[in-house]
Design an enzyme around this catalytic site. Structure first.
Site, PDB file in Angstrom:
ATOM      1  N   VAL A 159       2.757   2.489   3.327  1.00  0.00           N
ATOM      2  CA  VAL A 159       4.006   1.766   3.600  1.00  0.00           C
ATOM      3  C   VAL A 159       5.030   2.096   2.506  1.00  0.00           C
ATOM      4  O   VAL A 159       6.237   2.183   2.777  1.00  0.00           O
ATOM      5  CB  VAL A 159       3.767   0.246   3.735  1.00  0.00           C
ATOM      6  CG1 VAL A 159       5.076  -0.491   3.925  1.00  0.00           C
ATOM      7  CG2 VAL A 159       2.836  -0.042   4.912  1.00  0.00           C
ATOM      8  N   CYS A 171      -4.823  -5.505  -6.987  1.00  0.00           N
ATOM      9  CA  CYS A 171      -4.413  -4.090  -7.031  1.00  0.00           C
ATOM     10  C   CYS A 171      -4.969  -3.360  -8.236  1.00  0.00           C
ATOM     11  O   CYS A 171      -5.220  -2.166  -8.173  1.00  0.00           O
ATOM     12  CB  CYS A 171      -2.897  -3.983  -7.015  1.00  0.00           C
ATOM     13  SG  CYS A 171      -2.121  -4.909  -8.341  1.00  0.00           S
ATOM     14  N   GLU A 197       5.500  -0.544  -6.138  1.00  0.00           N
ATOM     15  CA  GLU A 197       4.281  -1.029  -6.822  1.00  0.00           C
ATOM     16  C   GLU A 197       3.145  -0.856  -5.832  1.00  0.00           C
ATOM     17  O   GLU A 197       2.941  -1.703  -4.962  1.00  0.00           O
ATOM     18  CB  GLU A 197       4.454  -2.505  -7.215  1.00  0.00           C
ATOM     19  CG  GLU A 197       5.509  -2.738  -8.275  1.00  0.00           C
ATOM     20  CD  GLU A 197       5.043  -2.351  -9.678  1.00  0.00           C
ATOM     21  OE1 GLU A 197       3.817  -2.225  -9.893  1.00  0.00           O
ATOM     22  OE2 GLU A 197       5.896  -2.152 -10.544  1.00  0.00           O
ATOM     23  N   ASN A 208       0.813  -1.222   0.000  1.00  0.00           N
ATOM     24  CA  ASN A 208       0.000   0.000   0.000  1.00  0.00           C
ATOM     25  C   ASN A 208       0.846   1.271   0.000  1.00  0.00           C
ATOM     26  O   ASN A 208       2.037   1.257   0.322  1.00  0.00           O
ATOM     27  CB  ASN A 208      -1.025  -0.037   1.148  1.00  0.00           C
ATOM     28  CG  ASN A 208      -0.372   0.124   2.495  1.00  0.00           C
ATOM     29  OD1 ASN A 208       0.138   1.193   2.824  1.00  0.00           O
ATOM     30  ND2 ASN A 208      -0.344  -0.944   3.287  1.00  0.00           N
ATOM     31  N   THR A 209       0.198   2.365  -0.347  1.00  0.00           N
ATOM     32  CA  THR A 209       0.898   3.635  -0.562  1.00  0.00           C
ATOM     33  C   THR A 209       1.535   4.165   0.726  1.00  0.00           C
ATOM     34  O   THR A 209       2.635   4.725   0.696  1.00  0.00           O
ATOM     35  CB  THR A 209      -0.080   4.668  -1.166  1.00  0.00           C
ATOM     36  OG1 THR A 209      -0.584   4.121  -2.390  1.00  0.00           O
ATOM     37  CG2 THR A 209       0.589   5.996  -1.466  1.00  0.00           C
TER      38      THR A 209
HETATM   39  P1  NAD Z   1       0.911  -6.171   3.049  1.00  0.00           P
HETATM   40  O1  NAD Z   1       0.217  -5.868   4.311  1.00  0.00           O
HETATM   41  O2  NAD Z   1       1.207  -7.572   2.690  1.00  0.00           O
HETATM   42  O3  NAD Z   1       2.206  -5.275   2.985  1.00  0.00           O
HETATM   43  C1  NAD Z   1       3.124  -5.399   1.931  1.00  0.00           C
HETATM   44  C2  NAD Z   1       4.478  -5.657   2.505  1.00  0.00           C
HETATM   45  O4  NAD Z   1       4.872  -4.526   3.282  1.00  0.00           O
HETATM   46  C3  NAD Z   1       4.555  -6.877   3.423  1.00  0.00           C
HETATM   47  O5  NAD Z   1       5.657  -7.673   3.073  1.00  0.00           O
HETATM   48  C4  NAD Z   1       4.682  -6.270   4.796  1.00  0.00           C
HETATM   49  O6  NAD Z   1       5.450  -7.062   5.685  1.00  0.00           O
HETATM   50  C5  NAD Z   1       5.378  -4.960   4.534  1.00  0.00           C
HETATM   51  N1  NAD Z   1       5.040  -3.948   5.523  1.00  0.00           N
HETATM   52  C6  NAD Z   1       3.815  -3.679   6.036  1.00  0.00           C
HETATM   53  N2  NAD Z   1       3.892  -2.668   6.927  1.00  0.00           N
HETATM   54  C7  NAD Z   1       5.185  -2.293   6.971  1.00  0.00           C
HETATM   55  C8  NAD Z   1       5.913  -1.280   7.684  1.00  0.00           C
HETATM   56  N3  NAD Z   1       5.311  -0.450   8.529  1.00  0.00           N
HETATM   57  N4  NAD Z   1       7.240  -1.179   7.463  1.00  0.00           N
HETATM   58  C9  NAD Z   1       7.846  -1.990   6.591  1.00  0.00           C
HETATM   59  N5  NAD Z   1       7.225  -2.956   5.886  1.00  0.00           N
HETATM   60  C10 NAD Z   1       5.922  -3.101   6.067  1.00  0.00           C
HETATM   61  O7  NAD Z   1       0.070  -5.666   1.816  1.00  0.00           O
HETATM   62  P2  NAD Z   1      -0.886  -4.422   1.722  1.00  0.00           P
HETATM   63  O8  NAD Z   1      -0.102  -3.176   1.798  1.00  0.00           O
HETATM   64  O9  NAD Z   1      -2.093  -4.607   2.550  1.00  0.00           O
HETATM   65  O10 NAD Z   1      -1.330  -4.708   0.195  1.00  0.00           O
HETATM   66  C11 NAD Z   1      -2.435  -4.162  -0.351  1.00  0.00           C
HETATM   67  C12 NAD Z   1      -2.049  -2.912  -1.078  1.00  0.00           C
HETATM   68  O11 NAD Z   1      -1.041  -3.206  -2.016  1.00  0.00           O
HETATM   69  C13 NAD Z   1      -3.187  -2.342  -1.882  1.00  0.00           C
HETATM   70  O12 NAD Z   1      -3.113  -0.954  -1.794  1.00  0.00           O
HETATM   71  C14 NAD Z   1      -2.876  -2.795  -3.299  1.00  0.00           C
HETATM   72  O13 NAD Z   1      -3.437  -1.987  -4.289  1.00  0.00           O
HETATM   73  C15 NAD Z   1      -1.397  -2.760  -3.294  1.00  0.00           C
HETATM   74  N6  NAD Z   1      -0.866  -3.692  -4.275  1.00  0.00           N
HETATM   75  C16 NAD Z   1      -0.205  -3.196  -5.329  1.00  0.00           C
HETATM   76  C17 NAD Z   1       0.273  -4.055  -6.294  1.00  0.00           C
HETATM   77  C18 NAD Z   1       1.013  -3.555  -7.488  1.00  0.00           C
HETATM   78  O14 NAD Z   1       1.582  -4.384  -8.182  1.00  0.00           O
HETATM   79  N7  NAD Z   1       1.033  -2.269  -7.755  1.00  0.00           N
HETATM   80  C19 NAD Z   1       0.080  -5.417  -6.150  1.00  0.00           C
HETATM   81  C20 NAD Z   1      -0.601  -5.869  -5.035  1.00  0.00           C
HETATM   82  C21 NAD Z   1      -1.057  -5.007  -4.076  1.00  0.00           C
END
Ligand code: NAD
Length: 456
Positions: free
Chosen positions: A193, A245, A211, A190-191
């Site tokens: 993070v 996503c 991404e 996510n944006t």
């Molecule tokens: P998530 O919670 O799995 O987080 C992604 C990664 O970030 C994980 O490996 C997690 O351990 C790490 N992380 C989380 N918090 C953190 C922090 N504070 N510090 C460091 N690392 C941290 O996934 P998510 O963010 O819930 O995923 C969903 C989001 O991702 C949606 O916004 C979706 O649109 C986006 N997404 C984008 C793509 C793309 O290819 N552009 C693909 C999939 C998902």
């Protein structure tokens, strides 16, 4: 318990410095091993994805395993060609010299994956990282623990343990990991993070690919076949229970078109899933926390279709909402679930204005048979990518870069773009010391007379 991040990175750095990952033969062997990993462990991968997301076998095969196999085959078929020096045009002064771009690995890179396509999104970037000759720390998402565990079990069996390591953990462990010095960071998630990753990378000026996500709009006008258009929209929205996503986040259309979409959806949803709750084809929401957020979003507007849920099962029915307001949460945050709000606009210009008032989306969808409408949206909006008259399919073409812009991310990958992402493009000029070459290049020496300057 996770390994010590400093030790993990130190091992990989020693390996990188030893030059082990530089020969293309080594990289190809690792990539072939990765292919074996996918092919020999299909059942275990499908099972892990079912455990984490109730992802059905068909989706797991199509959108995770087969997707990776296809991407990897493209890399294997083209790597020798991609890695060759790329000769560039030269001016007269360098006519006898060689000028080219040499792709070189960055060094030790970090790939952080997300949970929604936890296999594909973790390994996809790794293809490019290995192909380009880097050592890689692979960090799967802790939100999909069965897949994370499986990745940690399989990688050491197939890939060189001194060059590629899996690091599992949640936020505290990842925070520690990010204190290490990496030569490239590739993050999917996510944006918010994404900003944390960008900040951590800043300490060493480490380049990043982010991404990210956001709200991907879908404009639809009255020139389309509603059944086909709605089928394609719902396919992109309901795969993985909306946790994609690039899923169309919301629809922009007139009230008249809205009615047609709802009627079409009433036909299509039962065709996809006779009973979504009982269907093994329809997924579940990943955690209770994510479920509760989505349950809250169901309170916006009016339910035109679906709306049922079951907290115990983390089930949310395919749902269409109408009469939503700009200020409703469902129109403010990325939905990331099987809820499709329809927001009414009167004209294509209204739609463009609505889109441009918000953050730049990862994907933008247009359903129209009018060229002027399609061109007008393509030329007057900004997004990571655009797909006309379908959804999600733009990322299945690996000759197109996949990535965001602005709040939806930076950089791109898939196919050759992955290889290029993980390669520094080193400018090389090889001059010769011959007399003719010296004469051609002698205009640079003082005194710099006007004639010499014009020549240069
Ligand atoms: P998530 O919670 O799995 O987080 C992604 C990664 O970030 C994980 O490996 C997690 O351990 C790490 N992380 C989380 N918090 C953190 C922090 N504070 N510090 C460091 N690392 C941290 O996934 P998510 O963010 O819930 O995923 C969903 C989001 O991702 C949606 O916004 C979706 O649109 C986006 N997404 C984008 C793509 C793309 O290819 N552009 C693909 C999939 C998902």
């Amino acid at each position: 318990m996770s390994e010590n991040p400093s030790e993990v990175v130190a091992t990989l750095r020693n390996s990188f410095n030893s030059g082990k990952t530089r020969p293309l033969e080594f990289r190809i062997k690792q990539l072939l091993n990765l292919l074996k990993l996918y092919e020999e462990n299909e059942d275990a991968i499908v099972e892990a994805l079912w455990t984490d997301l109730k992802k059905c076998k068909g989706e797991a095969l199509l959108m995770e395993i087969q997707f990776l196999i296809n991407d990897l085959k493209t890399v294997l078929m083209n790597l020798y060609r991609w890695a060759k020096p790329e000769h560039v045009e030269k001016d007269l002064a360098n006519l006898l010299d060689k000028a080219y771009i040499q792709r070189e690995p960055y060094g030790v890179v970090l790939v952080i994956g997300a949970w929604n396509y936890p296999f594909q999104l973790t390994f996809g970037p790794v293809h490019g990282a290995i192909a380009a000759g880097n050592c890689v720390v692979i960090k799967p998402s802790e939100i999909s623990p069965a897949t994370a565990k499986l990745i940690a079990k399989l990688v050491p069996k197939y890939l060189d343990g001194d060059c590629y390591k899996v690091f599992n953990g949640g936020i505290p462990e990842t925070t520690e990991l990010l204190k290490e010095r990496f030569d490239y960071i590739f993050y999917t998630g996510n944006t918010n993070v994404g900003k944390i990753i960008h900040q951590a990378a800043n300490k060493y000026l480490t380049p990043v690919t982010l991404e990210l996500g956001g709200k991907s709009p879908c404009y639809i006008d009255n020139s389309v076949n509603y059944l086909t258009a709605t089928k394609r929209i719902l396919w992109g929205k309901l795969a993985n229970a909306g946790q994609t996503c690039v899923a169309p986040d919301y629809i922009l259309c007139t009230k008249e078109v809205q009615q047609e979409i709802i009627e079409a959806a009433k036909i299509i949803v039962p065709q996809f899933y006779a009973n979504p709750k009982e269907s093994s084809e329809y997924g579940r929401i990943v955690t209770d926390r994510h479920f509760e957020r989505l349950q809250g979003l169901l309170k916006s507007g009016k339910i035109a279709l679906g709306g049922e849920y079951d907290a115990e099962e983390k089930y949310i029915a395919p749902t269409i909402l109408t009469d939503v307001k700009e200020t409703d949460d469902v129109m403010k945050e990325e939905i990331f679930g099987p809820i499709l709000p329809i927001y009414n606009v009167n004209t294509v210009q209204d739609a463009i204005n609505f889109i441009n008032k918000r953050e730049k989306p990862l994907a933008l969808y247009i359903f129209s048979n009018r060229k002027s409408v399609v061109d007008s949206i393509i030329n007057n909006t900004s997004s990571g990518g655009i797909c006309v008259n379908d959804t999600v399919m733009q990322l299945a073409i690996d000759t197109l870069p996949f990535g965001g812009v602005g709040a939806s991310g930076m950089g791109g990958y898939h196919g050759k773009f992955s290889f290029d992402t993980f390669s520094h493009k080193k400018a090389v000029l090889e001059k010769n010391l011959d007399a003719l070459g010296e004469k051609l290049g002698s205009a640079k020496y003082p005194p710099l007379t006007p004639g010499k300057i014009n020549y240069l």
